[in-house]
Each structure stands twice: as C-alpha cells, then as structure tokens.
Scaffold this active site. Structure first.
Site, PDB file in Angstrom:
ATOM      1  CB  SER A 190      -0.870   0.009   1.265  1.00 14.30           C
ATOM      2  OG  SER A 190      -1.561   1.229   1.380  1.00 14.30           O
TER       3      SER A 190
ATOM      4  CE1 TYR B 269      -3.845  -2.123   5.567  1.00 10.53           C
ATOM      5  CE2 TYR B 269      -3.078   0.058   4.932  1.00 10.53           C
ATOM      6  CZ  TYR B 269      -3.636  -1.161   4.595  1.00 10.53           C
ATOM      7  OH  TYR B 269      -3.978  -1.418   3.283  1.00 10.53           O
TER       8      TYR B 269
HETATM    9  N1  LIG Z   1      -8.861  -0.725  -0.076  1.00 14.28           N
HETATM   10  C1  LIG Z   1      -7.769   0.048  -0.117  1.00 14.28           C
HETATM   11  O1  LIG Z   1      -7.863   1.300  -0.153  1.00 14.28           O
HETATM   12  C2  LIG Z   1      -6.408  -0.567  -0.153  1.00 14.28           C
HETATM   13  C3  LIG Z   1      -5.319   0.272  -0.434  1.00 14.28           C
HETATM   14  C4  LIG Z   1      -4.038  -0.268  -0.483  1.00 14.28           C
HETATM   15  C5  LIG Z   1      -3.853  -1.611  -0.267  1.00 14.28           C
HETATM   16  N2  LIG Z   1      -4.921  -2.411   0.017  1.00 14.28           N
HETATM   17  C6  LIG Z   1      -4.649  -3.819   0.289  1.00 14.28           C
HETATM   18  O2  LIG Z   1      -5.363  -4.626  -0.637  1.00 14.28           O
HETATM   19  C7  LIG Z   1      -5.690  -5.864  -0.019  1.00 14.28           C
HETATM   20  C8  LIG Z   1      -7.186  -6.102  -0.152  1.00 14.28           C
HETATM   21  O3  LIG Z   1      -7.848  -5.077   0.586  1.00 14.28           O
HETATM   22  P1  LIG Z   1      -9.393  -4.746   0.389  1.00 14.28           P
HETATM   23  O4  LIG Z   1      -9.521  -3.288   0.479  1.00 14.28           O
HETATM   24  O5  LIG Z   1      -9.926  -5.478  -0.766  1.00 14.28           O
HETATM   25  O6  LIG Z   1      -9.986  -5.323   1.751  1.00 14.28           O
HETATM   26  P2  LIG Z   1     -11.202  -6.308   2.045  1.00 14.28           P
HETATM   27  O7  LIG Z   1     -12.337  -6.078   1.120  1.00 14.28           O
HETATM   28  O8  LIG Z   1     -11.435  -6.192   3.519  1.00 14.28           O
HETATM   29  O9  LIG Z   1     -10.601  -7.746   1.710  1.00 14.28           O
HETATM   30  C9  LIG Z   1      -9.621  -8.326   2.512  1.00 14.28           C
HETATM   31  C10 LIG Z   1      -9.418  -9.740   2.054  1.00 14.28           C
HETATM   32  O10 LIG Z   1      -8.394 -10.337   2.865  1.00 14.28           O
HETATM   33  C11 LIG Z   1      -8.868 -11.602   3.316  1.00 14.28           C
HETATM   34  N3  LIG Z   1      -8.269 -11.963   4.591  1.00 14.28           N
HETATM   35  C12 LIG Z   1      -8.213 -11.246   5.731  1.00 14.28           C
HETATM   36  N4  LIG Z   1      -7.621 -11.960   6.707  1.00 14.28           N
HETATM   37  C13 LIG Z   1      -7.283 -13.164   6.153  1.00 14.28           C
HETATM   38  C14 LIG Z   1      -6.660 -14.331   6.643  1.00 14.28           C
HETATM   39  N5  LIG Z   1      -6.233 -14.439   7.920  1.00 14.28           N
HETATM   40  N6  LIG Z   1      -6.474 -15.376   5.793  1.00 14.28           N
HETATM   41  C15 LIG Z   1      -6.903 -15.300   4.513  1.00 14.28           C
HETATM   42  N7  LIG Z   1      -7.500 -14.211   3.976  1.00 14.28           N
HETATM   43  C16 LIG Z   1      -7.704 -13.173   4.807  1.00 14.28           C
HETATM   44  C17 LIG Z   1     -10.377 -11.435   3.430  1.00 14.28           C
HETATM   45  O11 LIG Z   1     -11.011 -12.684   3.307  1.00 14.28           O
HETATM   46  P3  LIG Z   1     -11.653 -13.546   4.501  1.00 14.28           P
HETATM   47  O12 LIG Z   1     -12.136 -12.591   5.531  1.00 14.28           O
HETATM   48  O13 LIG Z   1     -12.745 -14.291   3.802  1.00 14.28           O
HETATM   49  O14 LIG Z   1     -10.569 -14.438   4.971  1.00 14.28           O
HETATM   50  C18 LIG Z   1     -10.676 -10.590   2.209  1.00 14.28           C
HETATM   51  O15 LIG Z   1     -10.812 -11.418   1.081  1.00 14.28           O
HETATM   52  C19 LIG Z   1      -5.200  -5.778   1.425  1.00 14.28           C
HETATM   53  O16 LIG Z   1      -3.925  -6.369   1.541  1.00 14.28           O
HETATM   54  C20 LIG Z   1      -5.117  -4.289   1.651  1.00 14.28           C
HETATM   55  O17 LIG Z   1      -4.207  -3.962   2.676  1.00 14.28           O
HETATM   56  C21 LIG Z   1      -6.185  -1.927   0.070  1.00 14.28           C
END
Ligand SMILES: NC(=O)c1ccc[n+]([C@@H]2O[C@H](COP(=O)([O-])OP(=O)(O)OC[C@H]3O[C@@H](n4cnc5c(N)ncnc54)[C@H](OP(=O)(O)O)[C@@H]3O)[C@@H](O)[C@H]2O)c1
Length: 259
Positions: free
Chosen positions: A138, A151
């Site tokens: 990120s 984070y």
């Molecule tokens: N949204 C943003 O603005 C943003 C910006 C920069 C980077 N990111 C990164 O992009 C990635 C996805 O984020 P998102 O925004 O799409 O969040 P999200 O909708 O909350 O999705 C998070 C995903 O991670 C999985 N997860 C969480 N804990 C886990 C575990 N212990 N084992 C396996 N899977 C797990 C969840 O699945 P389950 O709960 O089903 O396990 C879910 O599929 C993350 O790494 C986040 O840090 C997001």
C-alpha cells in the site's frame, strides 16, 4: 494467449482481491481463489464460471504458513501456476480491542507474515520455470499515519521485504511485483470517516494491478496523482515536519480507521 494461464490469489473473497480475480478471469486465466470465507469464494467461482471462466475456491487462513505452502504447492501440482498474488490483508479497524500490542500482532500476522508465507510459497513453486509473484502492499507504507500505525508498519515492512528479495532474485526467472495502491473503494475503506484523496473504484484498481503484474514492474504505484506527491514530498519530509502536519487535535481519541 492470456498473459497468465493460472493464478492463485489470496484475499479473494472481497474487495480488491475479488475484483482482481474477475479481471484475471476476464483476461483468460484460471483462478484459484483463496480466503477464509468459503461461501463468498463459492459465489465468486459461480460468477466467474457463468461468464465462461475457470475457477476454484480454496478456504485458507494465511496466518498458517504451513497451510499457505500446502495450498500453493497443491494448486501448482494440479496444473502449473504462473501467478501467485498475496492479496489478503486487514485494516486497523477490523482488529479493535483492548490490548494494542496484541491487536498489532494479529494484524502483522496477516499483512506481513501471511504475505511473506504466500510470497515464499510462490517463489518456491515458480523457481524453476519462472512466473510472477505479487503482493498487495500500500501507499500507506510510505510514512507512518496516525490511527494506522500497525497497518502502515505492516505495509512498509512487506515492501521492504520485497525490495530485498528482488535484489536477491536478480537473474532469477521469478518476477516479484510490489503493488502499492492508494485508496480503493472496498469493504476495508467503507468505514473510513476521513477524506480519502483520489479514491478509486475497485474495478479500475484491479485493472491497474493486473496491468502491473503483466508488465512485471518491480513496483506498481497508483493512482499517480497520489503516489507522485507522496514519493516526492511526504517521503522526504523530516520527522518534525511530518508530525506537525499530521498532529491530531484530540490525541486521546481512538479513531483507527484507515485502508
Ligand atoms: N482498499 C484500499 O484502499 C487498499 C489500499 C491499499 C492496499 N490495500 C490492500 O489490498 C488488499 C485487499 O484489501 P481490500 O480493500 O480489498 O480489503 P477487504 O475487502 O477487507 O478484503 C480483505 C481480504 O483479505 C482476506 N483476509 C483477511 N484476513 C485473512 C486471513 N487471515 N487469511 C486469509 N484471507 C484473509 C479477506 O477474506 P476472509 O475474511 O474471507 O478471509 C478478504 O478477502 C489488502 O492487503 C489491503 O491492505 C487496500
């Protein structure tokens, strides 16, 4: 020919991981979708198959490095992977509770240890024939942000880890890609109550991610409008300036919401 034939994605049940699976499938890849919530994965698989794609759901908790390795090795044995993407992640607000150190350890278990387990399992299976290993880090890893200490630390650590591994892997057939998105509209950022500059739709972020993975760039940062000033100004601002810029008005208030 699709640029990826078979991809394993963690964090596939929701948000960016799910959208990346859709994008990969639309570009012709078979997708192995991994996360803990099996029912959501099954829905994704049905959606992809309805559009003519090939996909399989695998329940996986990335905090078990043994389970991650077994899942990646088994998926590869069933047919060679050419992309492994560590997408699973949690934000500060999803691990609220009393003990800050314990909450931080939980977050690091997913965002850092889980990512490292996935990266290393990917490198292991792709070591001989080559391929791409990516991680969703990120732009939040650029500097420490109030309300998101764990984070930001997790993302800075994973990007630093990848940077070092990229040097170690030079001349190696595995391409390691560090993806650093800005704010993306997903369930992770939905609770945020602060301004999120240049907030992106998840479909656009997924396209940018897959384009970057296909190109095999070392680092993929988007959107540029946020990434560029962050790199140019924030990353070089002295600590004192940074502290004054971001000092909170109510230092006792716990409002840890950030994506
Ligand atoms: N949204 C943003 O603005 C943003 C910006 C920069 C980077 N990111 C990164 O992009 C990635 C996805 O984020 P998102 O925004 O799409 O969040 P999200 O909708 O909350 O999705 C998070 C995903 O991670 C999985 N997860 C969480 N804990 C886990 C575990 N212990 N084992 C396996 N899977 C797990 C969840 O699945 P389950 O709960 O089903 O396990 C879910 O599929 C993350 O790494 C986040 O840090 C997001």
């Amino acid at each position: 020919m699709p640029s990826f034939r078979k991809a394993l994605v963690t964090g596939a049940s929701s948000g960016l991981g799910r959208a990346i699976c859709e994008e990969l499938s639309a570009r012709g890849a078979e997708v192995i979708a991994c996360a803990r919530r099996g029912a959501l994965l099954e829905t994704l698989v049905r959606d992809l198959e309805a559009r003519g794609g090939r996909a399989r759901a695998v329940e996986l908790d990335v905090t078990s490095s043994a389970a991650v390795r077994e899942t990646v090795l088994r998926a590869d044995k069933d047919g060679p992977l050419d992309l492994v993407l560590a997408g699973a992640g949690v934000a500060e607000h999803s691990i609220q509770g009393e003990r800050r150190a314990d909450r931080t350890h939980q977050l690091l278990d997913v965002n850092l240890a889980g990512a490292v387990s996935t990266i290393e399992a990917g490198i292991e299976v792709l070591a001989r024939r080559g391929g791409t290993v990516g991680v969703l880090s990120s732009l939040a890893g650029t500097r420490g942000l109030p309300g998101a200490a764990a984070y930001c630390a997790s993302k800075a650590a994973v990007s630093t880890y990848v940077e070092a591994r990229q040097v170690e892997l030079s001349g190696h057939p595995v391409r390691l890609v560090d993806v650093q998105p800005g704010f993306v509209r997903t369930p992770m950022t939905a609770p945020n109550r602060f301004p999120m500059p240049f907030l992106m739709d998840v479909e656009a972020a997924a396209r940018r991610t897959v384009d970057g993975l296909e190109a095999g760039h070392s680092v993929v940062r988007y959107p540029r409008r946020l990434a560029w000033p962050l790199r140019a100004i924030a990353s070089s601002a002295p600590r004192g300036v940074w502290r004054r810029l971001l000092a909170r008005k109510e230092p006792d208030e716990e409002s840890p919401r950030r994506g």
